[in-house]
Write an enzyme that holds these catalytic residues in place. Structure first.
Site, PDB file in Angstrom:
ATOM      1  N   ALA A  54     -12.302  -6.189  24.529  1.00  0.00           N
ATOM      2  CA  ALA A  54     -10.894  -6.099  24.119  1.00  0.00           C
ATOM      3  C   ALA A  54     -10.285  -4.766  24.556  1.00  0.00           C
ATOM      4  O   ALA A  54      -9.146  -4.722  25.035  1.00  0.00           O
ATOM      5  CB  ALA A  54     -10.784  -6.272  22.605  1.00  0.00           C
ATOM      6  N   VAL A  55     -11.051  -3.686  24.404  1.00  0.00           N
ATOM      7  CA  VAL A  55     -10.541  -2.359  24.803  1.00  0.00           C
ATOM      8  C   VAL A  55     -10.234  -2.346  26.304  1.00  0.00           C
ATOM      9  O   VAL A  55      -9.148  -1.944  26.737  1.00  0.00           O
ATOM     10  CB  VAL A  55     -11.573  -1.251  24.457  1.00  0.00           C
ATOM     11  CG1 VAL A  55     -11.192   0.081  25.096  1.00  0.00           C
ATOM     12  CG2 VAL A  55     -11.702  -1.090  22.943  1.00  0.00           C
ATOM     13  N   ARG A  61     -37.689 -23.668 -17.351  1.00  0.00           N
ATOM     14  CA  ARG A  61     -36.831 -24.851 -17.281  1.00  0.00           C
ATOM     15  C   ARG A  61     -37.058 -25.652 -15.994  1.00  0.00           C
ATOM     16  O   ARG A  61     -36.302 -26.539 -15.638  1.00  0.00           O
ATOM     17  CB  ARG A  61     -35.361 -24.487 -17.479  1.00  0.00           C
ATOM     18  CG  ARG A  61     -34.656 -23.896 -16.310  1.00  0.00           C
ATOM     19  CD  ARG A  61     -33.131 -23.952 -16.514  1.00  0.00           C
ATOM     20  NE  ARG A  61     -32.429 -23.235 -15.461  1.00  0.00           N
ATOM     21  CZ  ARG A  61     -32.166 -23.759 -14.270  1.00  0.00           C
ATOM     22  NH1 ARG A  61     -32.547 -24.980 -13.981  1.00  0.00           N
ATOM     23  NH2 ARG A  61     -31.512 -23.050 -13.370  1.00  0.00           N
ATOM     24  N   THR A 120     -20.562  -1.952  12.469  1.00  0.00           N
ATOM     25  CA  THR A 120     -21.821  -1.805  11.739  1.00  0.00           C
ATOM     26  C   THR A 120     -22.053  -3.039  10.884  1.00  0.00           C
ATOM     27  O   THR A 120     -21.108  -3.567  10.302  1.00  0.00           O
ATOM     28  CB  THR A 120     -21.840  -0.547  10.836  1.00  0.00           C
ATOM     29  OG1 THR A 120     -22.926  -0.660   9.912  1.00  0.00           O
ATOM     30  CG2 THR A 120     -20.570  -0.367  10.034  1.00  0.00           C
ATOM     31  N   ASP A 160     -23.472  -3.029   8.160  1.00  0.00           N
ATOM     32  CA  ASP A 160     -23.582  -2.635   6.751  1.00  0.00           C
ATOM     33  C   ASP A 160     -22.288  -2.837   5.953  1.00  0.00           C
ATOM     34  O   ASP A 160     -22.318  -2.818   4.723  1.00  0.00           O
ATOM     35  CB  ASP A 160     -24.002  -1.159   6.656  1.00  0.00           C
ATOM     36  CG  ASP A 160     -25.306  -0.887   7.379  1.00  0.00           C
ATOM     37  OD1 ASP A 160     -26.156  -1.796   7.415  1.00  0.00           O
ATOM     38  OD2 ASP A 160     -25.478   0.219   7.923  1.00  0.00           O
ATOM     39  N   GLY A 210     -25.878   2.884  14.998  1.00  0.00           N
ATOM     40  CA  GLY A 210     -26.588   1.601  14.956  1.00  0.00           C
ATOM     41  C   GLY A 210     -25.763   0.520  15.620  1.00  0.00           C
ATOM     42  O   GLY A 210     -24.556   0.463  15.437  1.00  0.00           O
ATOM     43  N   ARG A 266     -28.192   0.048   4.450  1.00  0.00           N
ATOM     44  CA  ARG A 266     -28.234   1.491   4.126  1.00  0.00           C
ATOM     45  C   ARG A 266     -27.866   1.692   2.663  1.00  0.00           C
ATOM     46  O   ARG A 266     -28.426   1.044   1.800  1.00  0.00           O
ATOM     47  CB  ARG A 266     -27.334   2.285   5.076  1.00  0.00           C
ATOM     48  CG  ARG A 266     -27.814   2.250   6.518  1.00  0.00           C
ATOM     49  CD  ARG A 266     -27.264   3.385   7.348  1.00  0.00           C
ATOM     50  NE  ARG A 266     -25.807   3.392   7.357  1.00  0.00           N
ATOM     51  CZ  ARG A 266     -25.078   4.299   7.978  1.00  0.00           C
ATOM     52  NH1 ARG A 266     -25.659   5.286   8.619  1.00  0.00           N
ATOM     53  NH2 ARG A 266     -23.769   4.248   7.967  1.00  0.00           N
ATOM     54  N   ASP A 304     -20.004  -0.804   5.424  1.00  0.00           N
ATOM     55  CA  ASP A 304     -19.948   0.325   4.485  1.00  0.00           C
ATOM     56  C   ASP A 304     -18.912   1.387   4.845  1.00  0.00           C
ATOM     57  O   ASP A 304     -18.990   2.523   4.373  1.00  0.00           O
ATOM     58  CB  ASP A 304     -21.342   0.982   4.396  1.00  0.00           C
ATOM     59  CG  ASP A 304     -21.809   1.544   5.735  1.00  0.00           C
ATOM     60  OD1 ASP A 304     -21.158   1.264   6.767  1.00  0.00           O
ATOM     61  OD2 ASP A 304     -22.819   2.264   5.759  1.00  0.00           O
ATOM     62  N   ARG A 328     -28.296   7.734  19.053  1.00  0.00           N
ATOM     63  CA  ARG A 328     -27.957   8.792  18.098  1.00  0.00           C
ATOM     64  C   ARG A 328     -28.177  10.099  18.853  1.00  0.00           C
ATOM     65  O   ARG A 328     -29.162  10.250  19.566  1.00  0.00           O
ATOM     66  CB  ARG A 328     -28.830   8.682  16.855  1.00  0.00           C
ATOM     67  CG  ARG A 328     -28.553   7.386  16.091  1.00  0.00           C
ATOM     68  CD  ARG A 328     -28.887   7.484  14.627  1.00  0.00           C
ATOM     69  NE  ARG A 328     -28.082   6.566  13.835  1.00  0.00           N
ATOM     70  CZ  ARG A 328     -28.430   5.300  13.549  1.00  0.00           C
ATOM     71  NH1 ARG A 328     -29.560   4.808  13.966  1.00  0.00           N
ATOM     72  NH2 ARG A 328     -27.626   4.537  12.829  1.00  0.00           N
ATOM     73  N   ASP A 332     -19.591   5.359  10.379  1.00  0.00           N
ATOM     74  CA  ASP A 332     -18.855   6.550   9.923  1.00  0.00           C
ATOM     75  C   ASP A 332     -19.415   7.841  10.505  1.00  0.00           C
ATOM     76  O   ASP A 332     -18.679   8.822  10.677  1.00  0.00           O
ATOM     77  CB  ASP A 332     -18.733   6.602   8.397  1.00  0.00           C
ATOM     78  CG  ASP A 332     -20.068   6.471   7.702  1.00  0.00           C
ATOM     79  OD1 ASP A 332     -21.085   6.230   8.394  1.00  0.00           O
ATOM     80  OD2 ASP A 332     -20.108   6.607   6.464  1.00  0.00           O
ATOM     81  N   GLY A 333     -20.697   7.857  10.839  1.00  0.00           N
ATOM     82  CA  GLY A 333     -21.268   9.024  11.529  1.00  0.00           C
ATOM     83  C   GLY A 333     -20.573   9.226  12.867  1.00  0.00           C
ATOM     84  O   GLY A 333     -20.167  10.340  13.229  1.00  0.00           O
TER      85      GLY A 333
HETATM   86  P1  ADP Z   1     -23.263   5.532  12.601  1.00  0.00           P
HETATM   87  O1  ADP Z   1     -22.117   5.801  13.505  1.00  0.00           O
HETATM   88  O2  ADP Z   1     -23.805   4.148  12.749  1.00  0.00           O
HETATM   89  O3  ADP Z   1     -22.938   5.918  11.174  1.00  0.00           O
HETATM   90  P2  ADP Z   1     -24.846   7.979  12.896  1.00  0.00           P
HETATM   91  O4  ADP Z   1     -24.551   8.461  11.529  1.00  0.00           O
HETATM   92  O5  ADP Z   1     -26.230   8.119  13.399  1.00  0.00           O
HETATM   93  O6  ADP Z   1     -24.485   6.438  13.076  1.00  0.00           O
HETATM   94  O7  ADP Z   1     -23.856   8.738  13.884  1.00  0.00           O
HETATM   95  C1  ADP Z   1     -23.866   8.444  15.269  1.00  0.00           C
HETATM   96  C2  ADP Z   1     -23.681   9.693  16.073  1.00  0.00           C
HETATM   97  O8  ADP Z   1     -22.415  10.292  15.757  1.00  0.00           O
HETATM   98  C3  ADP Z   1     -24.680  10.796  15.813  1.00  0.00           C
HETATM   99  O9  ADP Z   1     -25.894  10.603  16.491  1.00  0.00           O
HETATM  100  C4  ADP Z   1     -23.940  12.009  16.350  1.00  0.00           C
HETATM  101  O10 ADP Z   1     -24.024  12.077  17.743  1.00  0.00           O
HETATM  102  C5  ADP Z   1     -22.492  11.703  15.951  1.00  0.00           C
HETATM  103  N1  ADP Z   1     -22.179  12.419  14.693  1.00  0.00           N
HETATM  104  C6  ADP Z   1     -22.602  12.123  13.449  1.00  0.00           C
HETATM  105  N2  ADP Z   1     -22.182  13.022  12.547  1.00  0.00           N
HETATM  106  C7  ADP Z   1     -21.457  13.947  13.244  1.00  0.00           C
HETATM  107  C8  ADP Z   1     -20.750  15.152  12.904  1.00  0.00           C
HETATM  108  N3  ADP Z   1     -20.703  15.603  11.655  1.00  0.00           N
HETATM  109  N4  ADP Z   1     -20.124  15.811  13.897  1.00  0.00           N
HETATM  110  C9  ADP Z   1     -20.157  15.375  15.174  1.00  0.00           C
HETATM  111  N5  ADP Z   1     -20.819  14.253  15.549  1.00  0.00           N
HETATM  112  C10 ADP Z   1     -21.452  13.545  14.620  1.00  0.00           C
END
Ligand code: ADP
Length: 319
Positions: free
Chosen positions: A22-23, A211, A125, A127, A11, A171, A129, A72, A103-104
């Protein structure tokens, strides 16, 4: 390290562009080339990769969204997808990667690190989170967007003496709802971290009304239920009429706040430093006003805690 890559994933969040800037600038300052990867991990698989110069990141520190676009990508979760990505990175001479996302996205970065391509995670993000960091890039901007909306809704709520339910993103985390509720003076805040008692909420709404309160603002985090569902609950249980407002994706856009730009600049630069020092599998964060690096595993296996003392305070202040 002579050449690194950077991508934004998952997201989007305001301030991702400032982190990208910055990178790129930090790396080039240290004579490291930067390759930009489009559309997150999908672009890594597809080879949508180009060299970024200083000018590419000019005039973006103040822009919402992400110039590298985000996506994604399910294919990247598979071994085959990751091998394709690694092949592309080798082809483009990328020796390390900065992943700006949630974290995904960190899980993907960890997978690359364990396959020999050091990757560093920068928390982007709205969130807030991600375990291990007090703040994520985009949270402050989203919070200010929500506050602006609450203030406006409060005007109309007062004029018509209405109870409003405002649904905010987050989320599974309640940070955005909690901070917005406290800053916006909401009467009731519902967050996933704390179960709610509908009878208690009804009692508080009625006593506020008795009140002389002219309106009530209820903030519902999306992780609890939808504003619509909660409106139905209040109607069924207490015969209370409400209006609802689902803020939706406006929370993800807009020019990043000064705070998010500063955070993004600090985090982006720190990620490059980590790669220069030969690290991989680290997440960048902020703890007690200090920029820190810590194990990425902690970020996706740990637990994020909303500040429940703020929840308690919001109840005390909303009497
Ligand atoms: P966010 O990074 O915002 O938490 P997502 O959870 O959708 O969003 O994760 C973003 C992308 O990261 C996913 O579409 C996928 O390509 C990659 N990803 C997520 N989980 C895994 C995993 N267990 N192993 C490898 N790549 C992952």
């Amino acid at each position: 390290m002579k050449r690194i890559g950077v991508l934004t994933s998952g997201g989007d969040a305001p301030g991702m562009n400032a982190a990208l800037r910055a990178v790129v600038r930090k790396a080039i300052y240290h004579d490291i080339e930067v390759m930009g990867v489009y559309n997150g991990y999908q672009g890594l698989i597809d080879g949508k990769i180009e060299r970024l110069d200083l000018g590419y990141v000019g005039d973006i520190i103040q822009r919402g969204g992400t110039k590298l676009h985000s996506a994604r990508c399910l294919e990247f979760i598979t071994e085959e997808g990751q091998q394709k990505a690694i092949a592309q990175m080798k082809k483009h001479g990328i020796e390390g990667l900065v992943v700006i996302g949630g974290d995904g996205s960190y899980r993907g970065a960890m997978a690359l690190t364990s396959k020999g391509l050091p990757s560093i995670g920068v928390p982007g993000t709205i969130d807030n989170d991600i375990p291990g960091t007090d703040y994520t890039i985009g949270f402050d901007t989203a919070l200010n967007t929500v506050i602006e909306a609450i203030d406006k809704i409060r005007d109309t709520a007062t004029s018509h003496e209405r109870t409003f339910i405002i649904e905010v993103m987050g989320r599974g985390a309640g940070d955005l709802a909690l901070w917005a509720g406290l800053a916006g003076g909401a009467e009731t805040i519902l967050i996933p971290e704390v179960s709610f008692d509908i009878q208690d909420i009804l009692k508080r709404l009625r006593s506020g009304h008795d009140r002389g309160k002219k309106h009530s603002i209820i903030i519902v985090a999306e992780g609890v239920m939808s504003a619509n569902e909660f409106a139905n609950l209040l109607k069924e249980q207490g015969n209370i009429e409400t209006r609802i407002s689902v803020l939706g994706h406006i929370q993800r856009g807009g020019s990043p706040s000064a705070r998010d730009r500063v955070l993004a600049s600090l985090f982006g630069a720190k990620a490059v430093e980590a790669l220069m020092e030969g690290h991989g599998g680290l997440a960048i964060g902020m703890r007690n006003h200090q920029v820190v690096e810590y194990s990425m595993t902690e970020a996706f296996n740990g637990k994020h805690y909303a500040d429940l003392s703020m929840y308690k305070l919001s109840k005390e202040l909303a009497i």
